[in-house]
Design an enzyme around this catalytic site. Structure first.
Site, PDB file in Angstrom:
ATOM      1  N   LYS A   1       0.837  -1.193   0.000  1.00  0.00           N
ATOM      2  CA  LYS A   1       0.000   0.000   0.000  1.00  0.00           C
ATOM      3  C   LYS A   1       0.875   1.248   0.000  1.00  0.00           C
ATOM      4  CE  LYS A   1      -4.265  -1.578   0.136  1.00  0.00           C
ATOM      5  NZ  LYS A   1      -5.308  -1.174  -0.833  1.00  0.00           N
TER       6      LYS A   1
ATOM      7  N   ASP B   1      -0.176  -0.466  -4.585  1.00  0.00           N
ATOM      8  CA  ASP B   1      -1.580  -0.065  -4.707  1.00  0.00           C
ATOM      9  C   ASP B   1      -1.751   1.312  -4.092  1.00  0.00           C
ATOM     10  OD1 ASP B   1      -4.309   0.161  -4.878  1.00  0.00           O
ATOM     11  OD2 ASP B   1      -4.763  -1.487  -3.510  1.00  0.00           O
TER      12      ASP B   1
ATOM     13  N   GLU C   1      -1.143  -0.329  -9.103  1.00  0.00           N
ATOM     14  CA  GLU C   1      -2.587  -0.541  -9.039  1.00  0.00           C
ATOM     15  C   GLU C   1      -3.298   0.764  -8.712  1.00  0.00           C
ATOM     16  OE1 GLU C   1      -5.820  -3.094  -6.401  1.00  0.00           O
ATOM     17  OE2 GLU C   1      -3.837  -3.954  -6.791  1.00  0.00           O
TER      18      GLU C   1
ATOM     19  N   ASP D   1      -8.497  -1.039 -10.487  1.00  0.00           N
ATOM     20  CA  ASP D   1      -9.330  -1.680  -9.466  1.00  0.00           C
ATOM     21  C   ASP D   1     -10.605  -0.864  -9.288  1.00  0.00           C
ATOM     22  OD1 ASP D   1     -10.538  -2.777  -7.226  1.00  0.00           O
ATOM     23  OD2 ASP D   1      -8.985  -2.164  -5.830  1.00  0.00           O
TER      24      ASP D   1
ATOM     25  N   LYS E   1     -12.873  -7.927  -8.011  1.00  0.00           N
ATOM     26  CA  LYS E   1     -13.244  -8.360  -6.667  1.00  0.00           C
ATOM     27  C   LYS E   1     -14.681  -8.856  -6.685  1.00  0.00           C
ATOM     28  CE  LYS E   1      -9.924  -5.230  -4.542  1.00  0.00           C
ATOM     29  NZ  LYS E   1      -9.655  -4.098  -3.622  1.00  0.00           N
TER      30      LYS E   1
END
Length: 327
Positions: A110, A138, A165, A188, A212
């Site tokens: 992250k 991400d 991401e 995403d 997801k």
């Protein structure tokens, strides 16, 4: 279509609401609340993040109903490689976190979180890179195009990245950034929070699609979207409990092709889960049904006021579901 019969009274009769303590702060929270549905076909998870309003959260409820009342897709593979997930922690905590993902050869880190600097992101990524050969980051849409371009240079100064991401929030920004940098871009939020989940692919704004299960409405809905995408797909969790992770593994096991490690190892972020967490073997998990432990459901049960909050939320989302499906 939403599998039936899944009447509102039936859903509420089958409901369990739990609060899962987390090992480290993730997405700004230290406890993850989810509602679980014990259905005739299995268990489903409704875990839309608390800030999501009913129009967005309804897809997550559809996913829970799909798992609890529907049937899973055929399994094409029995082994799903997973990535480790590293929150925005100091570099000193990285080895302990990675140890929870035995055998994982890919890690997602992250970055771009509030209160973090690019320099601290670089330090964290380099700490991970020293232990894991393949690193992806991400940003959750946290950068402008210029900031993302600068970050791409800084984050690859000491080694490559598998991909960035969701470095920027919008499809237009992703497309512009993709023209400016050589690091691959994964989408995403630009897929799961969009009215048209295929727009980012049609715009040529991504090299990888992160899908997801819950935000897209369930395993079958995800597979339908994946079939229309001509770029590699990565299946990832939405900070799911063991029940939601099982749905993600089912989706990953059903894909015709799977080129990248999947973000389905996040169960290690919880102190306790509703079922014994699956332990990766050589960096991979096997798709399997999950049945929560009754003792854990009782021990992790949410407070009465929080249970009522989730009941009210389901009541608000349920009519939106069936209106969408045409029922």
């Amino acid at each position: 279509m939403i599998p039936g019969p899944a009447t509102l009274p039936d859903l509420l009769d089958r409901l369990h609401v739990v609060a899962l303590p987390m090992r480290v702060r993730f997405r700004g929270i230290t406890t993850r609340e989810v509602a679980l549905i014990e259905g005739p076909s299995g268990w489903g998870e409704f875990g839309a993040f608390l800030e999501y309003q009913p129009p967005e959260a309804a897809a997550w409820l559809a996913s829970a109903i799909d798992a609890a009342y529907g049937q899973p897709p055929p399994v094409r593979r029995g082994r799903i490689p997973i990535n480790a997930t590293v929150p925005a922690v100091p570099p000193a905590q990285v080895p302990e976190l990675l140890a929870r993902f035995p055998g994982a050869r890919t890690a997602k880190v992250k970055v771009a979180e509030p209160g973090q600097t690019l320099a601290s992101d670089v330090e964290r990524v380099n700490a991970v890179r020293a232990l894991v050969p393949t690193v992806r980051v991400d940003a959750n849409g946290g950068w402008s195009v210029d900031q993302a371009a600068q970050a791409a240079v800084a984050l690859t100064a000491d080694g490559p990245l598998e991909y960035l991401e969701q470095p920027c929030a919008t499809v237009g920004e992703l497309a512009e950034l993709r023209r400016r940098i050589e690091v691959p871009i994964a989408a995403d939020e630009a897929i799961r929070k969009a009215e048209d989940p295929l727009a980012v692919v049609r715009a040529g704004a991504a090299d990888v699609a992160v899908l997801k299960v819950a935000p897209l409405g369930g395993v079958w809905a995800l597979l339908d979207i994946a079939a229309q995408i001509d770029i590699p797909v990565v299946i990832s969790s939405a900070l799911d409990s063991a029940v939601g992770i099982a749905a993600g593994l089912s989706a990953a096991a059903a894909l015709p092709q799977l080129q990248h490690a999947c973000g389905l190892g996040t169960g290690g972020l919880f102190v306790e889960d509703v079922a014994e967490p699956a332990i990766p073997v050589d960096g991979a998990l096997a798709p399997q049904r999950v049945v929560p432990d009754p003792a854990r459901l009782r021990a992790l049960g949410a407070a009465p006021d929080r249970r009522q909050w989730w009941i009210d939320r389901i009541k608000a989302c349920y009519p939106l579901l069936y209106r969408r499906s045409g029922d």
